[in-house]
Design a protein around this motif. Structure first.
Motif, PDB file in Angstrom:
ATOM      1  N   GLY A  51     -19.499  16.846   3.074  1.00  0.00           N
ATOM      2  CA  GLY A  51     -18.994  15.777   3.933  1.00  0.00           C
ATOM      3  C   GLY A  51     -18.223  14.708   3.175  1.00  0.00           C
ATOM      4  O   GLY A  51     -18.591  13.539   3.215  1.00  0.00           O
ATOM      5  N   VAL A  52     -17.143  15.091   2.505  1.00  0.00           N
ATOM      6  CA  VAL A  52     -16.343  14.144   1.713  1.00  0.00           C
ATOM      7  C   VAL A  52     -15.158  13.651   2.533  1.00  0.00           C
ATOM      8  O   VAL A  52     -14.468  14.437   3.182  1.00  0.00           O
ATOM      9  N   SER A  53     -14.936  12.346   2.485  1.00  0.00           N
ATOM     10  CA  SER A  53     -13.761  11.737   3.110  1.00  0.00           C
ATOM     11  C   SER A  53     -13.100  10.814   2.095  1.00  0.00           C
ATOM     12  O   SER A  53     -13.761   9.965   1.496  1.00  0.00           O
ATOM     13  N   LEU A  54     -11.801  11.004   1.879  1.00  0.00           N
ATOM     14  CA  LEU A  54     -11.046  10.113   0.988  1.00  0.00           C
ATOM     15  C   LEU A  54      -9.560  10.281   1.241  1.00  0.00           C
ATOM     16  O   LEU A  54      -9.128  11.266   1.828  1.00  0.00           O
ATOM     17  N   ASP A  55      -8.799   9.295   0.780  1.00  0.00           N
ATOM     18  CA  ASP A  55      -7.343   9.329   0.891  1.00  0.00           C
ATOM     19  C   ASP A  55      -6.748   9.297  -0.510  1.00  0.00           C
ATOM     20  O   ASP A  55      -7.211   8.552  -1.382  1.00  0.00           O
ATOM     21  N   LEU A  56      -5.696  10.104  -0.715  1.00  0.00           N
ATOM     22  CA  LEU A  56      -4.958  10.114  -1.969  1.00  0.00           C
ATOM     23  C   LEU A  56      -3.593   9.510  -1.697  1.00  0.00           C
ATOM     24  O   LEU A  56      -2.892   9.926  -0.778  1.00  0.00           O
ATOM     25  N   ARG A  57      -3.210   8.534  -2.511  1.00  0.00           N
ATOM     26  CA  ARG A  57      -1.973   7.796  -2.291  1.00  0.00           C
ATOM     27  C   ARG A  57      -0.871   8.284  -3.228  1.00  0.00           C
ATOM     28  O   ARG A  57      -1.138   8.733  -4.338  1.00  0.00           O
TER      29      ARG A  57
ATOM     30  N   MET B 298       0.840  -1.195   0.000  1.00  0.00           N
ATOM     31  CA  MET B 298       0.000   0.000   0.000  1.00  0.00           C
ATOM     32  C   MET B 298       0.875   1.245   0.000  1.00  0.00           C
ATOM     33  O   MET B 298       1.787   1.382   0.802  1.00  0.00           O
ATOM     34  N   SER B 299       0.617   2.154  -0.951  1.00  0.00           N
ATOM     35  CA  SER B 299       1.421   3.363  -1.070  1.00  0.00           C
ATOM     36  C   SER B 299       1.130   4.313   0.088  1.00  0.00           C
ATOM     37  O   SER B 299       0.086   4.248   0.744  1.00  0.00           O
ATOM     38  N   GLU B 300       2.072   5.212   0.305  1.00  0.00           N
ATOM     39  CA  GLU B 300       1.926   6.233   1.342  1.00  0.00           C
ATOM     40  C   GLU B 300       0.750   7.150   1.023  1.00  0.00           C
ATOM     41  O   GLU B 300       0.525   7.525  -0.131  1.00  0.00           O
ATOM     42  N   THR B 301      -0.006   7.526   2.045  1.00  0.00           N
ATOM     43  CA  THR B 301      -1.093   8.488   1.886  1.00  0.00           C
ATOM     44  C   THR B 301      -0.520   9.891   1.946  1.00  0.00           C
ATOM     45  O   THR B 301       0.081  10.284   2.946  1.00  0.00           O
ATOM     46  N   VAL B 302      -0.684  10.658   0.857  1.00  0.00           N
ATOM     47  CA  VAL B 302      -0.129  12.017   0.815  1.00  0.00           C
ATOM     48  C   VAL B 302      -1.188  13.073   1.125  1.00  0.00           C
ATOM     49  O   VAL B 302      -0.851  14.226   1.418  1.00  0.00           O
ATOM     50  N   LEU B 303      -2.457  12.688   1.060  1.00  0.00           N
ATOM     51  CA  LEU B 303      -3.531  13.624   1.375  1.00  0.00           C
ATOM     52  C   LEU B 303      -4.691  12.849   1.978  1.00  0.00           C
ATOM     53  O   LEU B 303      -5.201  11.909   1.354  1.00  0.00           O
ATOM     54  N   SER B 304      -5.069  13.209   3.197  1.00  0.00           N
ATOM     55  CA  SER B 304      -6.140  12.516   3.901  1.00  0.00           C
ATOM     56  C   SER B 304      -7.247  13.520   4.226  1.00  0.00           C
ATOM     57  O   SER B 304      -7.054  14.424   5.041  1.00  0.00           O
ATOM     58  N   ILE B 305      -8.385  13.361   3.575  1.00  0.00           N
ATOM     59  CA  ILE B 305      -9.513  14.291   3.716  1.00  0.00           C
ATOM     60  C   ILE B 305     -10.584  13.632   4.580  1.00  0.00           C
ATOM     61  O   ILE B 305     -10.957  12.478   4.344  1.00  0.00           O
ATOM     62  N   ARG B 306     -11.087  14.377   5.558  1.00  0.00           N
ATOM     63  CA  ARG B 306     -12.119  13.848   6.440  1.00  0.00           C
ATOM     64  C   ARG B 306     -13.240  14.875   6.616  1.00  0.00           C
ATOM     65  O   ARG B 306     -13.004  16.007   7.045  1.00  0.00           O
ATOM     66  N   ASP B 307     -14.449  14.464   6.249  1.00  0.00           N
ATOM     67  CA  ASP B 307     -15.676  15.246   6.446  1.00  0.00           C
ATOM     68  C   ASP B 307     -15.534  16.673   5.921  1.00  0.00           C
ATOM     69  O   ASP B 307     -15.927  17.638   6.575  1.00  0.00           O
ATOM     70  N   LEU B 308     -14.985  16.804   4.744  1.00  0.00           N
ATOM     71  CA  LEU B 308     -14.787  18.130   4.165  1.00  0.00           C
ATOM     72  C   LEU B 308     -16.111  18.697   3.655  1.00  0.00           C
ATOM     73  O   LEU B 308     -16.846  18.028   2.928  1.00  0.00           O
ATOM     74  N   LYS B 309     -16.376  19.931   4.036  1.00  0.00           N
ATOM     75  CA  LYS B 309     -17.571  20.634   3.573  1.00  0.00           C
ATOM     76  C   LYS B 309     -17.175  21.997   3.008  1.00  0.00           C
ATOM     77  O   LYS B 309     -16.363  22.701   3.619  1.00  0.00           O
ATOM     78  N   VAL B 310     -17.739  22.328   1.860  1.00  0.00           N
ATOM     79  CA  VAL B 310     -17.543  23.637   1.250  1.00  0.00           C
ATOM     80  C   VAL B 310     -18.924  24.197   0.933  1.00  0.00           C
ATOM     81  O   VAL B 310     -19.667  23.617   0.139  1.00  0.00           O
ATOM     82  N   GLU B 311     -19.258  25.299   1.586  1.00  0.00           N
ATOM     83  CA  GLU B 311     -20.581  25.894   1.424  1.00  0.00           C
ATOM     84  C   GLU B 311     -20.440  27.347   0.986  1.00  0.00           C
ATOM     85  O   GLU B 311     -19.523  28.048   1.410  1.00  0.00           O
ATOM     86  N   PHE B 312     -21.373  27.789   0.136  1.00  0.00           N
ATOM     87  CA  PHE B 312     -21.358  29.156  -0.374  1.00  0.00           C
ATOM     88  C   PHE B 312     -22.648  29.869   0.002  1.00  0.00           C
ATOM     89  O   PHE B 312     -23.739  29.289  -0.109  1.00  0.00           O
ATOM     90  N   ASP B 313     -22.527  31.109   0.454  1.00  0.00           N
ATOM     91  CA  ASP B 313     -23.703  31.925   0.732  1.00  0.00           C
ATOM     92  C   ASP B 313     -24.280  32.431  -0.592  1.00  0.00           C
ATOM     93  O   ASP B 313     -23.586  33.097  -1.369  1.00  0.00           O
ATOM     94  N   VAL B 314     -25.531  32.082  -0.848  1.00  0.00           N
ATOM     95  CA  VAL B 314     -26.235  32.530  -2.048  1.00  0.00           C
ATOM     96  C   VAL B 314     -27.533  33.191  -1.596  1.00  0.00           C
ATOM     97  O   VAL B 314     -27.922  33.083  -0.420  1.00  0.00           O
TER      98      VAL B 314
ATOM     99  N   ARG C 142       4.644   8.962 -13.683  1.00  0.00           N
ATOM    100  CA  ARG C 142       5.665   7.921 -13.534  1.00  0.00           C
ATOM    101  C   ARG C 142       7.022   8.512 -13.175  1.00  0.00           C
ATOM    102  O   ARG C 142       7.715   8.024 -12.287  1.00  0.00           O
ATOM    103  N   GLU C 143       7.417   9.564 -13.888  1.00  0.00           N
ATOM    104  CA  GLU C 143       8.777  10.086 -13.749  1.00  0.00           C
ATOM    105  C   GLU C 143       8.965  10.933 -12.494  1.00  0.00           C
ATOM    106  O   GLU C 143      10.037  10.943 -11.896  1.00  0.00           O
ATOM    107  N   HIS C 144       7.911  11.666 -12.095  1.00  0.00           N
ATOM    108  CA  HIS C 144       8.024  12.550 -10.933  1.00  0.00           C
ATOM    109  C   HIS C 144       7.431  11.918  -9.668  1.00  0.00           C
ATOM    110  O   HIS C 144       7.638  12.432  -8.574  1.00  0.00           O
ATOM    111  N   GLY C 145       6.648  10.841  -9.827  1.00  0.00           N
ATOM    112  CA  GLY C 145       6.052  10.190  -8.679  1.00  0.00           C
ATOM    113  C   GLY C 145       4.928  10.977  -8.027  1.00  0.00           C
ATOM    114  O   GLY C 145       4.572  10.724  -6.868  1.00  0.00           O
ATOM    115  N   SER C 146       4.365  11.935  -8.749  1.00  0.00           N
ATOM    116  CA  SER C 146       3.297  12.769  -8.185  1.00  0.00           C
ATOM    117  C   SER C 146       1.985  11.989  -8.127  1.00  0.00           C
ATOM    118  O   SER C 146       1.689  11.154  -8.998  1.00  0.00           O
TER     119      SER C 146
END
Length: 335
Positions: free
Chosen positions: A27-33, A1-17, A203-207
Motif C-alpha cells: 500500500g505505497v502512495s507517493l509522487d515523483l516530481r 512546485m515541479s510537475e508530477t511525472v509519476l503518481s503512485i496510489r495504494d500500490l501493492k506487490v505480493e508474491f505467492d510463496v 541536471r542536463e537531461h532533466g530526468s
C-alpha cells in the motif's frame, strides 16, 4: 512546485510463496516530481526493489499480484499491457541495475547494446545508432569511447560497466530513471564518480531519478527527497534536510543512529536496531515496526498512516509518537 511525472496510489506487490502470499509492497502512495532525485532507503527486504520493478513490469509473473495505480503521463503502469510497457521501458522509464555484469549481454559488444536501445525506440539506421552510442559513451565519461564501444562487458572495469548501463538508460532521454543500488559493488572512488554522473545527467537531461540504496552517506550527498521504507510501506518521506536532521519515525532514527558521524562525540559503539525485519507472510495489524520499536505503546496496535505531524509542509511520517518523544529517542540513540 515541479510537475508530477509519476503518481503512485495504494500500490501493492505480493508474491505467492509456500507459506502463503507475501506482501512485499503493502500500500505505497507517493509522487515523483520532474527533475528531482528521490532516494528510497531501508534495510534489505523492505520492498524497495519490488516497488520499482512492479512499476516497470519487470517482476510480473503467474505468482505475482500487483494492484493499485501508477500514473505516468496519463498511462497507468499497473494496468498497462506487456506490449505497452515494452514501449515505455527504455523510452520514458529506464532502469540502471545493481549488477551491470549480469545485466549486460556477455556476448555482445557494449556499443552494440547501447545502439540496440536507440534503434528500438528511434527511427534511425545502424550507422546512425552506432555513432550515437559512441557519443553516449563519451557523455558518461568512458575514455576512448570508439575503442571501448567494441569491448565486451567482461573486458571493462566495474565502474565502466556501470557507466555503460547509464548510457543505455539515457539513450532515449527518459523522463524517469530508476537506479537500483548502482554503486553497491563499487569502491568508494568509483561510487563518487557514478553518483556525480547521475547528478549531472539529472541536471542536463532533466530526468527524475529514483535511487534505491541502503547507504545513508550516499543519500546525504545526492538526494533531494528521501522516502524510508519498512516492511513494504513508506514510514517517512520528506526533503533530505528534514529527514536527516529532523527524523520523525523511530525506524528512521534507528537507521541514523546506526551510522557513524564525524560532527559529534564518538560513541563507544554504534547503536543497533533490535530484532529482525519482517520477512514472513504474516504482518501485524498495527505498526509493522512495533516489535522492534523501543518506544512502542498501546496506540501502536493500530496502523498509523502517513501524516504531517511536525509542521513541515512536505514531511510525512507514519508514527503515533508525539514529536517530543521522537526527539528524545534520537538523543538517546546518539548518546
Amino acid at each position: 512546485m515541479s510537475e508530477t511525472v509519476l503518481s503512485i496510489r495504494d500500490l501493492k506487490v505480493e508474491f505467492d510463496v509456500p507459506a502463503g502470499r507475501l506482501p512485499a509492497v503493502n500500500g505505497v502512495s507517493l509522487d515523483l516530481r520532474a527533475g528531482e532525485l528521490l532516494a528510497l532507503v531501508g534495510e534489505s527486504g523492505s520492498g524497495k526493489s519490488a516497488l520499482t520493478m512492479g512499476l516497470t513490469g519487470l517482476n510480473r509473473g503467474p505468482r505475482t499480484h500487483i494492484s493499485g495505480t501508477a500514473d505516468h503521463r496519463g498511462t497507468d503502469l499497473v494496468a498497462a499491457s506487456t506490449k505497452q510497457l515494452q514501449k515505455i521501458r527504455g523510452a520514458q522509464i529506464a532502469v540502471v541495475f545493481q549488477d551491470a555484469l549480469a545485466a549486460l549481454n556477455p556476448v555482445q559488444r557494449v556499443g552494440r547494446q547501447v545502439a540496440e536501445m536507440i534503434r528500438r525506440h528511434q527511427p534511425v539506421g545502424r550507422a546512425e545508432a552506432a555513432r550515437k552510442a559512441v557519443d553516449l559513451l563519451r557523455d558518461v565519461g568512458i575514455a576512448s569511447p570508439e575503442q571501448n564501444a567494441r569491448a565486451y562487458p567482461h573486458q571493462l572495469s566495474g565502474g565502466m560497466r556501470q557507466r555503460v548501463m547509464i548510457a543505455i538508460a539515457l539513450a532515449n532521454d527518459p523522463g524517469v530513471l530508476i537506479a537500483d543500488e548502482p554503486t553497491t559493488a563499487l569502491d568508494v572512488t568509483i561510487q563518487a564518480q557514478v553518483l556525480a554522473l547521475l547528478k549531472r545527467m539529472q541536471r542536463e537531461h532533466g530526468s527524475a531519478i529514483v535511487l534505491i540504496t541502503h547507504d545513508l552517506g550516499v543519500v546525504a550527498e545526492v538526494a533531494d527527497r528521501i522516502a524510508v521504507m519498512y516492511a513494504g510501506r513508506i514510514v517517512e518521506i520528506g526533503t533530505r534536510d528534514e529527514v536527516l536532521n529532523r527524523p520523525q519515525h523511530p525506524y528512521t532514527i534507528g537507521l541514523l543512529n546506526s551510522m557513524p558521524r564525524i560532527d559529534g562525540p564518538r560513541p563507544r559503539r554504534l547503536a543497533a536496531i533490535g530484532g529482525s525485519p519482517l520477512t514472513g507472510v504474516d504482518r501485524p495489524a498495527g505498526c509493522a515496526f512495533a516489535p522492534r520499536c523501543p518506544s512502542v505503546h498501546e496506540s501502536c496496535s493500530q496502523r498509523p498512516e502517513l501524516e504531517r505531524r511536525d509542521g513541515a509542509a512536505d514531511h510525512l511520517d507514519a508514527c503515533w509518537l508525539p514529536g517530543a518523544d521522537k526527539a528524545r529517542a534520537l538523543a538517546v540513540g546518539a548518546a
